[in-house]
Design an enzyme around this catalytic site. Sequence first.
Site, PDB file in Angstrom:
ATOM      1  N   GLN A 105       0.420 -11.854 -30.551  1.00  0.00           N
ATOM      2  CA  GLN A 105       1.700 -11.225 -30.231  1.00  0.00           C
ATOM      3  C   GLN A 105       2.696 -12.285 -29.777  1.00  0.00           C
ATOM      4  O   GLN A 105       3.850 -11.980 -29.530  1.00  0.00           O
ATOM      5  CB  GLN A 105       1.499 -10.202 -29.100  1.00  0.00           C
ATOM      6  N   VAL A 107       5.118 -15.681 -29.655  1.00  0.00           N
ATOM      7  CA  VAL A 107       6.127 -16.263 -30.547  1.00  0.00           C
ATOM      8  C   VAL A 107       6.294 -17.759 -30.278  1.00  0.00           C
ATOM      9  O   VAL A 107       7.238 -18.380 -30.743  1.00  0.00           O
ATOM     10  CB  VAL A 107       7.489 -15.530 -30.374  1.00  0.00           C
ATOM     11  N   ASP A 108       5.349 -18.329 -29.514  1.00  0.00           N
ATOM     12  CA  ASP A 108       5.513 -19.716 -29.058  1.00  0.00           C
ATOM     13  C   ASP A 108       4.999 -20.764 -30.044  1.00  0.00           C
ATOM     14  O   ASP A 108       5.237 -21.960 -29.870  1.00  0.00           O
ATOM     15  CB  ASP A 108       4.831 -19.909 -27.688  1.00  0.00           C
ATOM     16  N   HIS A 122       4.700 -10.990 -34.096  1.00  0.00           N
ATOM     17  CA  HIS A 122       6.072 -10.868 -33.597  1.00  0.00           C
ATOM     18  C   HIS A 122       6.936 -12.051 -34.033  1.00  0.00           C
ATOM     19  O   HIS A 122       7.963 -12.323 -33.442  1.00  0.00           O
ATOM     20  CB  HIS A 122       6.069 -10.738 -32.066  1.00  0.00           C
ATOM     21  N   CYS A 130      17.839 -16.011 -42.164  1.00  0.00           N
ATOM     22  CA  CYS A 130      19.213 -15.552 -42.328  1.00  0.00           C
ATOM     23  C   CYS A 130      19.321 -14.116 -41.813  1.00  0.00           C
ATOM     24  O   CYS A 130      18.370 -13.335 -41.943  1.00  0.00           O
ATOM     25  CB  CYS A 130      19.571 -15.615 -43.810  1.00  0.00           C
ATOM     26  N   CYS A 153      23.507 -20.221 -42.097  1.00  0.00           N
ATOM     27  CA  CYS A 153      22.523 -20.249 -43.186  1.00  0.00           C
ATOM     28  C   CYS A 153      22.928 -21.276 -44.252  1.00  0.00           C
ATOM     29  O   CYS A 153      24.039 -21.213 -44.769  1.00  0.00           O
ATOM     30  CB  CYS A 153      22.430 -18.853 -43.815  1.00  0.00           C
ATOM     31  N   CYS A 156      23.594 -19.065 -47.789  1.00  0.00           N
ATOM     32  CA  CYS A 156      24.724 -18.158 -48.042  1.00  0.00           C
ATOM     33  C   CYS A 156      25.858 -18.300 -47.037  1.00  0.00           C
ATOM     34  O   CYS A 156      26.913 -17.683 -47.202  1.00  0.00           O
ATOM     35  CB  CYS A 156      24.242 -16.709 -48.085  1.00  0.00           C
ATOM     36  N   SER A 193      -1.674  -7.484 -21.892  1.00  0.00           N
ATOM     37  CA  SER A 193      -1.698  -6.346 -20.974  1.00  0.00           C
ATOM     38  C   SER A 193      -2.127  -5.074 -21.705  1.00  0.00           C
ATOM     39  O   SER A 193      -2.428  -4.072 -21.074  1.00  0.00           O
ATOM     40  CB  SER A 193      -0.306  -6.148 -20.384  1.00  0.00           C
TER      41      SER A 193
HETATM   42  P1  NAD Z   1       2.074  -9.400 -20.930  1.00  0.00           P
HETATM   43  O1  NAD Z   1       2.961 -10.377 -20.215  1.00  0.00           O
HETATM   44  O2  NAD Z   1       2.430  -8.002 -20.931  1.00  0.00           O
HETATM   45  O3  NAD Z   1       0.585  -9.550 -20.408  1.00  0.00           O
HETATM   46  C1  NAD Z   1      -0.016 -10.777 -20.233  1.00  0.00           C
HETATM   47  C2  NAD Z   1      -1.478 -10.588 -19.864  1.00  0.00           C
HETATM   48  O4  NAD Z   1      -2.065 -11.871 -19.720  1.00  0.00           O
HETATM   49  C3  NAD Z   1      -1.692  -9.843 -18.543  1.00  0.00           C
HETATM   50  O5  NAD Z   1      -2.634  -8.808 -18.739  1.00  0.00           O
HETATM   51  C4  NAD Z   1      -2.260 -10.919 -17.594  1.00  0.00           C
HETATM   52  O6  NAD Z   1      -3.191 -10.413 -16.676  1.00  0.00           O
HETATM   53  C5  NAD Z   1      -2.929 -11.858 -18.597  1.00  0.00           C
HETATM   54  N1  NAD Z   1      -3.079 -13.248 -18.134  1.00  0.00           N
HETATM   55  C6  NAD Z   1      -2.385 -13.928 -17.204  1.00  0.00           C
HETATM   56  N2  NAD Z   1      -2.835 -15.193 -17.106  1.00  0.00           N
HETATM   57  C7  NAD Z   1      -3.828 -15.323 -18.010  1.00  0.00           C
HETATM   58  C8  NAD Z   1      -4.687 -16.392 -18.392  1.00  0.00           C
HETATM   59  N3  NAD Z   1      -4.590 -17.619 -17.836  1.00  0.00           N
HETATM   60  N4  NAD Z   1      -5.619 -16.153 -19.356  1.00  0.00           N
HETATM   61  C9  NAD Z   1      -5.734 -14.936 -19.921  1.00  0.00           C
HETATM   62  N5  NAD Z   1      -4.941 -13.884 -19.605  1.00  0.00           N
HETATM   63  C10 NAD Z   1      -3.995 -14.081 -18.666  1.00  0.00           C
HETATM   64  O7  NAD Z   1       1.970  -9.988 -22.385  1.00  0.00           O
HETATM   65  P2  NAD Z   1       1.675  -9.249 -23.710  1.00  0.00           P
HETATM   66  O8  NAD Z   1       0.796  -8.071 -23.471  1.00  0.00           O
HETATM   67  O9  NAD Z   1       1.226 -10.300 -24.628  1.00  0.00           O
HETATM   68  O10 NAD Z   1       3.093  -8.660 -24.181  1.00  0.00           O
HETATM   69  C11 NAD Z   1       4.280  -9.302 -23.975  1.00  0.00           C
HETATM   70  C12 NAD Z   1       5.167  -9.270 -25.207  1.00  0.00           C
HETATM   71  O11 NAD Z   1       6.201 -10.226 -25.009  1.00  0.00           O
HETATM   72  C13 NAD Z   1       4.475  -9.671 -26.468  1.00  0.00           C
HETATM   73  O12 NAD Z   1       4.853  -8.778 -27.434  1.00  0.00           O
HETATM   74  C14 NAD Z   1       4.994 -11.059 -26.840  1.00  0.00           C
HETATM   75  O13 NAD Z   1       5.525 -11.084 -28.143  1.00  0.00           O
HETATM   76  C15 NAD Z   1       6.137 -11.319 -25.932  1.00  0.00           C
HETATM   77  N6  NAD Z   1       5.936 -12.574 -25.174  1.00  0.00           N
HETATM   78  C16 NAD Z   1       5.448 -13.689 -25.821  1.00  0.00           C
HETATM   79  C17 NAD Z   1       5.227 -14.856 -25.105  1.00  0.00           C
HETATM   80  C18 NAD Z   1       4.713 -16.088 -25.831  1.00  0.00           C
HETATM   81  O14 NAD Z   1       4.997 -16.269 -27.004  1.00  0.00           O
HETATM   82  N7  NAD Z   1       3.908 -16.921 -25.172  1.00  0.00           N
HETATM   83  C19 NAD Z   1       5.496 -14.904 -23.752  1.00  0.00           C
HETATM   84  C20 NAD Z   1       5.997 -13.748 -23.130  1.00  0.00           C
HETATM   85  C21 NAD Z   1       6.212 -12.576 -23.856  1.00  0.00           C
HETATM   86 ZN    ZN Z   2      21.633 -16.622 -45.941  1.00  0.00          ZN
END
Ligand code: NAD
Ligand code: ZN
Length: 246
Positions: A105, A107-108, A122, A130, A153, A156, A193
Amino acid sequence: MFFVTGRNKLNGARDILATARQTLIVTGAGISAASGVPMFRGRHGLWRYPEFWKFAHPRGHEREPQLAWDTFEYARVLCELCQPNDGHRALATFASRRAVCLFTQNVDGLHARAGSEAHEMHGSLQRYRCVSELCRYSSLPSLRQQQVPTSWCPSCGRRLRHDVVLFGEQVRCWDDYQQAIRTCDALLLVGTSGMVTNTAGLVRRFRQTRRWVIEVNPALFTPATPWTSVSVRGPAEEILPELLEV
Ligand code: NAD
Ligand code: ZN
Protein backbone atom coordinates in the site's frame (compact mmCIF):
# COMPACT_ATOMS: atom_id res chain seq x y z
CA MET A 1 14.42 -6.61 21.07
CA PHE A 2 10.97 -8.07 20.33
CA PHE A 3 7.91 -6.93 22.24
CA VAL A 4 5.60 -9.81 23.11
CA THR A 5 6.84 -12.42 20.70
CA GLY A 6 6.87 -15.91 22.16
CA ARG A 7 9.35 -18.21 20.39
CA ASN A 8 6.50 -20.58 19.67
CA LYS A 9 4.71 -17.91 17.70
CA LEU A 10 7.75 -17.23 15.56
CA ASN A 11 8.31 -20.94 15.01
CA GLY A 12 4.64 -21.50 14.21
CA ALA A 13 4.71 -18.70 11.65
CA ARG A 14 7.93 -20.11 10.15
CA ASP A 15 6.33 -23.55 9.77
CA ILE A 16 3.38 -22.03 7.94
CA LEU A 17 5.64 -20.22 5.49
CA ALA A 18 7.79 -23.31 4.98
CA THR A 19 4.79 -25.42 3.96
CA ALA A 20 2.91 -22.79 1.96
CA ARG A 21 3.02 -23.34 -1.79
CA GLN A 22 2.51 -19.66 -2.53
CA THR A 23 2.34 -16.74 -0.07
CA LEU A 24 0.53 -13.46 -0.52
CA ILE A 25 2.43 -10.67 1.28
CA VAL A 26 0.72 -7.33 1.90
CA THR A 27 2.71 -4.48 3.41
CA GLY A 28 1.63 -1.10 4.80
CA ALA A 29 3.26 2.05 6.14
CA GLY A 30 4.69 0.20 9.18
CA ILE A 31 7.37 -1.60 7.18
CA SER A 32 8.86 1.77 6.22
CA ALA A 33 8.64 3.28 9.71
CA ALA A 34 12.23 2.29 10.57
CA SER A 35 13.40 3.90 7.33
CA GLY A 36 12.05 7.21 8.59
CA VAL A 37 8.96 7.47 6.33
CA PRO A 38 6.14 8.92 8.46
CA MET A 39 3.01 6.81 8.93
CA PHE A 40 -0.57 7.83 8.30
CA ARG A 41 -1.98 7.41 11.79
CA GLY A 42 -0.40 7.70 15.25
CA ARG A 43 1.12 10.58 17.17
CA HIS A 44 3.36 11.81 14.37
CA GLY A 45 1.05 10.65 11.59
CA LEU A 46 0.54 12.46 8.30
CA TRP A 47 -3.13 12.99 9.10
CA ARG A 48 -2.11 15.89 11.34
CA TYR A 49 -0.97 17.97 8.37
CA PRO A 50 -3.71 19.98 6.59
CA GLU A 51 -1.76 19.77 3.28
CA PHE A 52 -2.01 16.01 3.41
CA TRP A 53 -5.79 16.11 3.54
CA LYS A 54 -6.07 18.88 0.98
CA PHE A 55 -3.95 17.05 -1.57
CA ALA A 56 -5.10 13.53 -0.76
CA HIS A 57 -8.15 14.40 -2.91
CA PRO A 58 -8.05 15.06 -6.68
CA ARG A 59 -10.05 18.26 -6.15
CA GLY A 60 -7.17 19.77 -4.13
CA HIS A 61 -4.86 19.20 -7.11
CA GLU A 62 -7.31 20.83 -9.52
CA ARG A 63 -7.70 23.89 -7.28
CA GLU A 64 -4.03 24.45 -6.44
CA PRO A 65 -1.97 22.43 -8.93
CA GLN A 66 1.37 24.12 -8.30
CA LEU A 67 1.13 23.81 -4.51
CA ALA A 68 0.00 20.17 -4.87
CA TRP A 69 3.00 19.48 -7.14
CA ASP A 70 5.41 21.16 -4.69
CA THR A 71 3.95 19.27 -1.69
CA PHE A 72 4.23 15.88 -3.41
CA GLU A 73 7.72 16.73 -4.71
CA TYR A 74 8.73 17.41 -1.12
CA ALA A 75 7.33 14.01 -0.07
CA ARG A 76 9.07 12.31 -3.01
CA VAL A 77 12.45 13.77 -2.08
CA LEU A 78 11.93 12.85 1.60
CA CYS A 79 11.25 9.23 0.57
CA GLU A 80 14.24 9.25 -1.75
CA LEU A 81 16.47 10.25 1.15
CA CYS A 82 15.18 7.27 3.18
CA GLN A 83 16.86 3.89 2.77
CA PRO A 84 15.25 0.43 2.66
CA ASN A 85 15.56 -1.33 6.04
CA ASP A 86 16.15 -4.95 7.07
CA GLY A 87 12.42 -5.68 6.72
CA HIS A 88 12.36 -4.63 3.04
CA ARG A 89 15.59 -6.55 2.44
CA ALA A 90 14.36 -9.73 4.14
CA LEU A 91 11.24 -9.74 1.97
CA ALA A 92 13.31 -9.24 -1.19
CA THR A 93 15.55 -12.19 -0.33
CA PHE A 94 12.58 -14.38 0.62
CA ALA A 95 10.83 -13.51 -2.65
CA SER A 96 13.91 -14.54 -4.62
CA ARG A 97 13.77 -18.04 -3.05
CA ARG A 98 10.08 -18.76 -2.65
CA ALA A 99 6.82 -18.34 -4.57
CA VAL A 100 5.37 -15.09 -3.30
CA CYS A 101 3.08 -12.35 -4.53
CA LEU A 102 4.09 -9.05 -2.92
CA PHE A 103 1.60 -6.19 -2.77
CA THR A 104 2.21 -2.90 -1.00
CA GLN A 105 0.00 0.00 0.00
CA ASN A 106 3.10 2.18 0.24
CA VAL A 107 4.05 4.86 -2.25
CA ASP A 108 7.66 5.31 -1.09
CA GLY A 109 9.33 2.99 -3.63
CA LEU A 110 11.44 1.31 -0.91
CA HIS A 111 10.47 -2.27 -1.85
CA ALA A 112 11.75 -1.69 -5.38
CA ARG A 113 14.96 -0.16 -4.05
CA ALA A 114 15.46 -3.25 -1.85
CA GLY A 115 15.19 -5.40 -4.98
CA SER A 116 11.57 -6.60 -4.77
CA GLU A 117 9.09 -6.61 -7.60
CA ALA A 118 6.23 -5.28 -5.49
CA HIS A 119 2.82 -4.49 -6.91
CA GLU A 120 2.32 -0.87 -5.84
CA MET A 121 -1.42 -0.74 -5.24
CA HIS A 122 -1.43 2.97 -4.44
CA GLY A 123 1.14 3.92 -7.07
CA SER A 124 4.52 5.52 -6.41
CA LEU A 125 5.77 8.99 -5.58
CA GLN A 126 8.82 8.14 -7.70
CA ARG A 127 6.82 8.23 -10.96
CA TYR A 128 4.89 10.98 -12.71
CA ARG A 129 1.95 10.83 -15.06
CA CYS A 130 0.02 13.25 -17.21
CA VAL A 131 -3.25 14.56 -15.75
CA SER A 132 -4.90 13.73 -19.08
CA GLU A 133 -6.26 10.20 -19.26
CA LEU A 134 -6.05 10.45 -23.06
CA CYS A 135 -2.34 11.32 -23.10
CA ARG A 136 -1.23 8.37 -20.96
CA TYR A 137 2.32 9.76 -20.50
CA SER A 138 4.01 8.02 -17.59
CA SER A 139 7.61 8.59 -16.51
CA LEU A 140 10.12 5.81 -15.97
CA PRO A 141 10.07 4.37 -12.43
CA SER A 142 13.31 5.97 -11.35
CA LEU A 143 14.27 9.54 -12.08
CA ARG A 144 16.81 9.53 -9.30
CA GLN A 145 19.78 9.99 -11.59
CA GLN A 146 18.04 12.67 -13.56
CA GLN A 147 17.02 16.23 -12.99
CA VAL A 148 13.77 16.93 -11.19
CA PRO A 149 11.35 17.55 -14.06
CA THR A 150 9.14 20.55 -14.53
CA SER A 151 5.49 19.95 -13.77
CA TRP A 152 4.51 19.92 -17.47
CA CYS A 153 3.92 16.84 -19.60
CA PRO A 154 6.69 16.42 -22.22
CA SER A 155 4.19 14.75 -24.53
CA CYS A 156 1.11 17.02 -24.59
CA GLY A 157 2.07 20.06 -22.50
CA ARG A 158 -0.64 19.62 -19.85
CA ARG A 159 0.23 19.28 -16.18
CA LEU A 160 2.04 16.29 -14.73
CA ARG A 161 1.11 14.81 -11.35
CA HIS A 162 2.74 12.23 -9.12
CA ASP A 163 1.57 8.73 -10.00
CA VAL A 164 -0.16 7.98 -6.69
CA VAL A 165 -3.72 6.91 -6.04
CA LEU A 166 -5.75 9.70 -4.40
CA PHE A 167 -8.99 9.30 -2.45
CA GLY A 168 -11.79 8.11 -4.71
CA GLU A 169 -9.41 6.84 -7.42
CA GLN A 170 -9.05 3.26 -8.58
CA VAL A 171 -6.57 1.06 -6.71
CA ARG A 172 -3.86 -0.38 -9.04
CA CYS A 173 -3.13 -4.03 -9.93
CA TRP A 174 -6.63 -5.02 -8.80
CA ASP A 175 -6.92 -8.05 -11.11
CA ASP A 176 -3.48 -9.36 -10.08
CA TYR A 177 -4.47 -8.86 -6.45
CA GLN A 178 -7.71 -10.82 -6.86
CA GLN A 179 -5.81 -13.58 -8.67
CA ALA A 180 -3.25 -13.76 -5.81
CA ILE A 181 -6.07 -13.88 -3.25
CA ARG A 182 -7.55 -16.86 -5.09
CA THR A 183 -4.33 -18.81 -5.57
CA CYS A 184 -2.15 -18.19 -2.48
CA ASP A 185 -2.52 -20.53 0.46
CA ALA A 186 -0.97 -18.25 3.11
CA LEU A 187 -1.17 -14.54 3.81
CA LEU A 188 1.57 -12.50 5.51
CA LEU A 189 0.40 -9.05 6.60
CA VAL A 190 3.16 -6.61 7.57
CA GLY A 191 2.83 -3.17 9.15
CA THR A 192 -0.69 -2.26 8.15
CA SER A 193 -3.48 -1.04 10.39
CA GLY A 194 -5.88 -3.10 8.26
CA MET A 195 -8.08 -0.09 7.64
CA VAL A 196 -7.24 0.54 3.99
CA THR A 197 -8.07 -1.38 0.81
CA ASN A 198 -10.29 -3.62 2.93
CA THR A 199 -7.32 -5.49 4.36
CA ALA A 200 -9.42 -6.72 7.29
CA GLY A 201 -11.91 -8.18 4.78
CA LEU A 202 -9.05 -9.93 2.98
CA VAL A 203 -7.88 -11.51 6.22
CA ARG A 204 -11.41 -12.71 7.01
CA ARG A 205 -11.70 -14.25 3.57
CA PHE A 206 -8.46 -16.19 4.03
CA ARG A 207 -9.55 -17.57 7.39
CA GLN A 208 -13.05 -18.46 6.22
CA THR A 209 -11.50 -20.56 3.46
CA ARG A 210 -9.22 -22.24 6.01
CA ARG A 211 -6.00 -20.67 4.85
CA TRP A 212 -3.18 -19.36 7.06
CA VAL A 213 -2.81 -15.74 8.09
CA ILE A 214 0.29 -14.30 9.80
CA GLU A 215 0.43 -10.74 11.04
CA VAL A 216 3.64 -8.84 11.89
CA ASN A 217 2.96 -5.62 13.77
CA PRO A 218 4.17 -4.08 17.05
CA ALA A 219 0.59 -2.99 17.92
CA LEU A 220 -1.13 -5.26 20.41
CA PHE A 221 -4.28 -5.30 18.30
CA THR A 222 -5.31 -4.34 14.74
CA PRO A 223 -8.66 -4.88 12.96
CA ALA A 224 -7.04 -7.95 11.36
CA THR A 225 -5.89 -9.55 14.62
CA PRO A 226 -9.06 -11.55 15.44
CA TRP A 227 -8.72 -13.34 12.11
CA THR A 228 -5.03 -14.19 12.17
CA SER A 229 -3.61 -17.67 12.72
CA VAL A 230 -0.46 -16.20 14.28
CA SER A 231 0.11 -12.59 15.33
CA VAL A 232 3.80 -11.87 15.76
CA ARG A 233 4.17 -8.70 17.81
CA GLY A 234 7.21 -6.59 16.98
CA PRO A 235 8.75 -4.27 14.41
CA ALA A 236 9.06 -5.62 10.89
CA GLU A 237 12.74 -4.72 10.60
CA GLU A 238 13.51 -7.06 13.52
CA ILE A 239 10.91 -9.78 13.05
CA LEU A 240 11.12 -10.37 9.29
CA PRO A 241 14.83 -11.34 9.07
CA GLU A 242 14.21 -13.96 11.80
CA LEU A 243 10.85 -15.12 10.52
CA LEU A 244 12.02 -15.48 6.93
CA GLU A 245 15.43 -16.83 7.99
CA VAL A 246 17.42 -14.57 5.71
P1 NAD B 1 -1.22 2.99 8.92
O1 NAD B 1 -0.38 4.21 9.21
O2 NAD B 1 -2.65 3.10 8.99
O3 NAD B 1 -0.75 1.79 9.84
C1 NAD B 1 0.58 1.48 10.03
C2 NAD B 1 0.71 0.20 10.84
O4 NAD B 1 2.08 -0.09 10.99
C3 NAD B 1 0.11 0.30 12.24
O5 NAD B 1 -0.74 -0.81 12.47
C4 NAD B 1 1.34 0.24 13.18
O6 NAD B 1 1.09 -0.42 14.39
C5 NAD B 1 2.32 -0.55 12.31
N1 NAD B 1 3.74 -0.32 12.62
C6 NAD B 1 4.33 0.73 13.20
N2 NAD B 1 5.67 0.55 13.27
C7 NAD B 1 5.92 -0.64 12.70
C8 NAD B 1 7.11 -1.39 12.46
N3 NAD B 1 8.33 -0.93 12.80
N4 NAD B 1 6.99 -2.61 11.85
C9 NAD B 1 5.78 -3.09 11.51
N5 NAD B 1 4.62 -2.42 11.70
C10 NAD B 1 4.69 -1.21 12.28
O7 NAD B 1 -0.72 2.53 7.50
P2 NAD B 1 -1.48 1.72 6.43
O8 NAD B 1 -2.45 0.78 7.06
O9 NAD B 1 -0.43 1.18 5.56
O10 NAD B 1 -2.36 2.80 5.63
C11 NAD B 1 -1.95 4.08 5.39
C12 NAD B 1 -2.24 4.51 3.97
O11 NAD B 1 -1.49 5.70 3.73
C13 NAD B 1 -1.80 3.53 2.93
O12 NAD B 1 -2.81 3.43 2.01
C14 NAD B 1 -0.56 4.12 2.25
O13 NAD B 1 -0.73 4.21 0.85
C15 NAD B 1 -0.47 5.52 2.73
N6 NAD B 1 0.85 5.78 3.35
C16 NAD B 1 1.99 5.30 2.75
C17 NAD B 1 3.23 5.51 3.34
C18 NAD B 1 4.48 4.99 2.66
O14 NAD B 1 4.52 4.92 1.44
N7 NAD B 1 5.50 4.58 3.41
C19 NAD B 1 3.32 6.19 4.54
C20 NAD B 1 2.13 6.67 5.12
C21 NAD B 1 0.89 6.45 4.52
ZN1 ZN C 1 0.35 14.55 -21.48
